[in-house]
Design a protein around this motif. Structure first.
Motif, mmCIF file in Angstrom:
data_model
loop_
_atom_site.group_PDB
_atom_site.id
_atom_site.type_symbol
_atom_site.label_atom_id
_atom_site.label_comp_id
_atom_site.label_asym_id
_atom_site.label_seq_id
_atom_site.Cartn_x
_atom_site.Cartn_y
_atom_site.Cartn_z
ATOM 1 N N ALA A 6 -42.727 9.302 81.739
ATOM 2 C CA ALA A 6 -42.414 10.287 80.698
ATOM 3 C C ALA A 6 -41.737 9.627 79.505
ATOM 4 C CB ALA A 6 -41.528 11.394 81.266
ATOM 5 N N GLY A 7 -40.835 8.697 79.755
ATOM 6 C CA GLY A 7 -40.149 8.011 78.667
ATOM 7 C C GLY A 7 -41.087 7.156 77.833
ATOM 8 N N ILE A 8 -41.989 6.442 78.500
ATOM 9 C CA ILE A 8 -42.929 5.576 77.784
ATOM 10 C C ILE A 8 -43.923 6.395 76.976
ATOM 11 C CG2 ILE A 8 -44.845 3.949 78.115
ATOM 12 C CD1 ILE A 8 -43.215 2.756 80.436
ATOM 13 N N VAL A 9 -44.438 7.455 77.561
ATOM 14 C CA VAL A 9 -45.430 8.288 76.871
ATOM 15 C C VAL A 9 -44.794 9.044 75.712
ATOM 16 C CG1 VAL A 9 -46.945 10.288 77.176
ATOM 17 C CG2 VAL A 9 -46.945 8.458 78.864
ATOM 18 N N SER A 10 -43.557 9.470 75.871
ATOM 19 C CA SER A 10 -42.929 10.292 74.837
ATOM 20 C C SER A 10 -42.390 9.481 73.657
ATOM 21 C CB SER A 10 -41.792 11.125 75.433
ATOM 22 O OG SER A 10 -40.733 10.287 75.855
ATOM 23 N N TYR A 11 -42.173 8.189 73.835
ATOM 24 C CA TYR A 11 -41.597 7.377 72.754
ATOM 25 C C TYR A 11 -42.420 7.430 71.464
ATOM 26 C CZ TYR A 11 -39.642 3.565 70.092
ATOM 27 O OH TYR A 11 -39.078 2.834 69.095
ATOM 28 N N PRO A 12 -43.735 7.173 71.506
ATOM 29 C CA PRO A 12 -44.502 7.232 70.247
ATOM 30 C C PRO A 12 -44.487 8.620 69.605
ATOM 31 C CG PRO A 12 -45.806 6.192 71.973
ATOM 32 C CD PRO A 12 -44.567 6.711 72.610
ATOM 33 N N ALA A 15 -41.155 8.999 67.916
ATOM 34 C CA ALA A 15 -41.114 8.139 66.725
ATOM 35 C C ALA A 15 -41.928 8.756 65.592
ATOM 36 C CB ALA A 15 -41.642 6.749 67.062
ATOM 37 N N TRP A 16 -43.088 9.294 65.914
ATOM 38 C CA TRP A 16 -43.936 9.902 64.887
ATOM 39 C C TRP A 16 -43.248 11.115 64.261
ATOM 40 C CZ3 TRP A 16 -46.609 14.606 64.391
ATOM 41 C CH2 TRP A 16 -47.526 14.642 63.335
ATOM 42 N N TYR A 17 -42.675 11.996 65.103
ATOM 43 C CA TYR A 17 -41.981 13.171 64.563
ATOM 44 C C TYR A 17 -40.738 12.772 63.764
ATOM 45 C CZ TYR A 17 -44.830 16.802 66.668
ATOM 46 O OH TYR A 17 -45.859 17.647 66.975
ATOM 47 N N SER A 18 -40.065 11.712 64.194
ATOM 48 C CA SER A 18 -38.893 11.244 63.441
ATOM 49 C C SER A 18 -39.300 10.743 62.063
ATOM 50 C CB SER A 18 -38.180 10.129 64.197
ATOM 51 O OG SER A 18 -37.700 10.578 65.431
ATOM 52 N N LYS A 19 -40.372 9.964 62.005
ATOM 53 C CA LYS A 19 -40.868 9.484 60.708
ATOM 54 C C LYS A 19 -41.267 10.648 59.814
ATOM 55 C CE LYS A 19 -42.720 5.083 62.287
ATOM 56 N NZ LYS A 19 -43.945 4.305 62.516
ATOM 57 N N ARG A 20 -41.964 11.598 60.394
ATOM 58 C CA ARG A 20 -42.404 12.772 59.631
ATOM 59 C C ARG A 20 -41.213 13.557 59.091
ATOM 60 N NH1 ARG A 20 -46.071 17.507 62.242
ATOM 61 N NH2 ARG A 20 -45.793 18.971 60.554
ATOM 62 N N TYR A 21 -40.200 13.756 59.920
ATOM 63 C CA TYR A 21 -39.006 14.480 59.495
ATOM 64 C C TYR A 21 -38.290 13.746 58.360
ATOM 65 C CZ TYR A 21 -34.414 16.650 59.605
ATOM 66 O OH TYR A 21 -33.252 17.280 59.250
ATOM 67 N N PHE A 31 -35.544 -0.873 56.095
ATOM 68 C CA PHE A 31 -34.980 -1.296 57.368
ATOM 69 C C PHE A 31 -34.101 -0.216 57.996
ATOM 70 C CE2 PHE A 31 -31.684 -3.391 59.900
ATOM 71 C CZ PHE A 31 -32.497 -4.012 60.841
ATOM 72 N N THR A 32 -33.286 0.442 57.187
ATOM 73 C CA THR A 32 -32.385 1.475 57.708
ATOM 74 C C THR A 32 -33.176 2.618 58.323
ATOM 75 O OG1 THR A 32 -30.771 0.914 56.016
ATOM 76 C CG2 THR A 32 -30.490 3.037 57.112
ATOM 77 N N ARG A 33 -34.232 3.014 57.655
ATOM 78 C CA ARG A 33 -35.058 4.108 58.162
ATOM 79 C C ARG A 33 -35.768 3.681 59.448
ATOM 80 N NH1 ARG A 33 -39.724 7.651 55.233
ATOM 81 N NH2 ARG A 33 -40.977 7.869 57.098
ATOM 82 N N MET A 34 -36.296 2.467 59.496
ATOM 83 C CA MET A 34 -36.956 1.987 60.721
ATOM 84 C C MET A 34 -35.974 1.943 61.890
ATOM 85 S SD MET A 34 -39.623 -1.010 59.466
ATOM 86 C CE MET A 34 -38.446 -2.229 59.918
ATOM 87 N N THR A 35 -34.761 1.506 61.611
ATOM 88 C CA THR A 35 -33.739 1.450 62.654
ATOM 89 C C THR A 35 -33.380 2.852 63.135
ATOM 90 O OG1 THR A 35 -32.850 -0.560 61.664
ATOM 91 C CG2 THR A 35 -31.430 0.598 63.212
ATOM 92 N N LEU A 36 -33.269 3.777 62.211
ATOM 93 C CA LEU A 36 -32.956 5.162 62.573
ATOM 94 C C LEU A 36 -34.069 5.772 63.417
ATOM 95 C CD1 LEU A 36 -30.960 7.492 62.231
ATOM 96 C CD2 LEU A 36 -32.189 8.134 60.163
ATOM 97 N N VAL A 37 -35.306 5.548 63.037
ATOM 98 C CA VAL A 37 -36.444 6.056 63.814
ATOM 99 C C VAL A 37 -36.432 5.441 65.211
ATOM 100 C CG1 VAL A 37 -38.966 6.018 63.999
ATOM 101 C CG2 VAL A 37 -37.885 6.618 61.830
ATOM 102 N N LEU A 44 -34.111 9.889 72.531
ATOM 103 C CA LEU A 44 -34.811 11.082 73.009
ATOM 104 C C LEU A 44 -35.730 10.772 74.187
ATOM 105 C CD1 LEU A 44 -35.644 12.879 69.641
ATOM 106 C CD2 LEU A 44 -33.883 13.481 71.312
ATOM 107 N N SER A 45 -36.472 9.661 74.123
ATOM 108 C CA SER A 45 -37.366 9.332 75.236
ATOM 109 C C SER A 45 -36.572 8.934 76.481
ATOM 110 C CB SER A 45 -38.355 8.238 74.837
ATOM 111 O OG SER A 45 -37.696 7.037 74.570
ATOM 112 N N SER A 46 -35.429 8.270 76.289
ATOM 113 C CA SER A 46 -34.576 7.930 77.438
ATOM 114 C C SER A 46 -33.999 9.180 78.078
ATOM 115 C CB SER A 46 -33.448 7.004 77.008
ATOM 116 O OG SER A 46 -33.951 5.790 76.548
#
Length: 115
Positions: A6-12, A15-21, A31-37, A44-46
């Motif tokens: 579940a953690g591995i599948v949910s990570y992408p 990440a996609w929803y975080s980038k979109r938000y 770099f700051t945005r990539m680190t935040l994502v 969340l996946s953990s």
């Protein structure tokens, strides 16, 4: 096992929803945005993986995991105490036990090589 999946599948997905938000919020790419994502998706996946593992595990395995976690924490606390005061009696006893175990292991290896 299911928690790991579940953690591995949910990570992408996270990440996609975080980038979109962050796009919607107008945060510039960098770099700051990539680190935040990365941090948001990892947390969340953990958390999801931990939740799935907790739901799918038996009560006996949860209690044994908690016991192992307490023992591990106690070992780390003792190591921290020894790092602060290596001359204490507890640290000396632990060092002597470690040396005896090392000698026992090494003598067993030496004996195996001679056969």
């Amino acid at each position: 096992m299911w928690g790991l999946v579940a953690g591995i599948v949910s990570y992408p997905v996270f990440a996609w929803y975080s980038k979109r938000y962050l796009d919607e919020q107008g945060l510039e790419r960098g770099f700051t945005r990539m680190t935040l994502v990365f941090l948001v998706a990892t947390l969340l996946s953990s958390a999801l993986g931990y939740g799935v593992s907790w739901v799918t595990s038996t009560p006996q395995s949860r209690s044994s995991q908690a016991h192992l976690q307490k023992k591990g924490t106690a070992i780390l606390a003792n190591e921290l105490k020894c790092a602060r005061d290596p001359a204490s009696a507890v640290c000396q006893s632990t060092a002597e036990q470690a040396d005896a175990l090392e000698q026992k292991l090494l003598s067993g290896l030496t004996g195996n090589h001679q056969n």
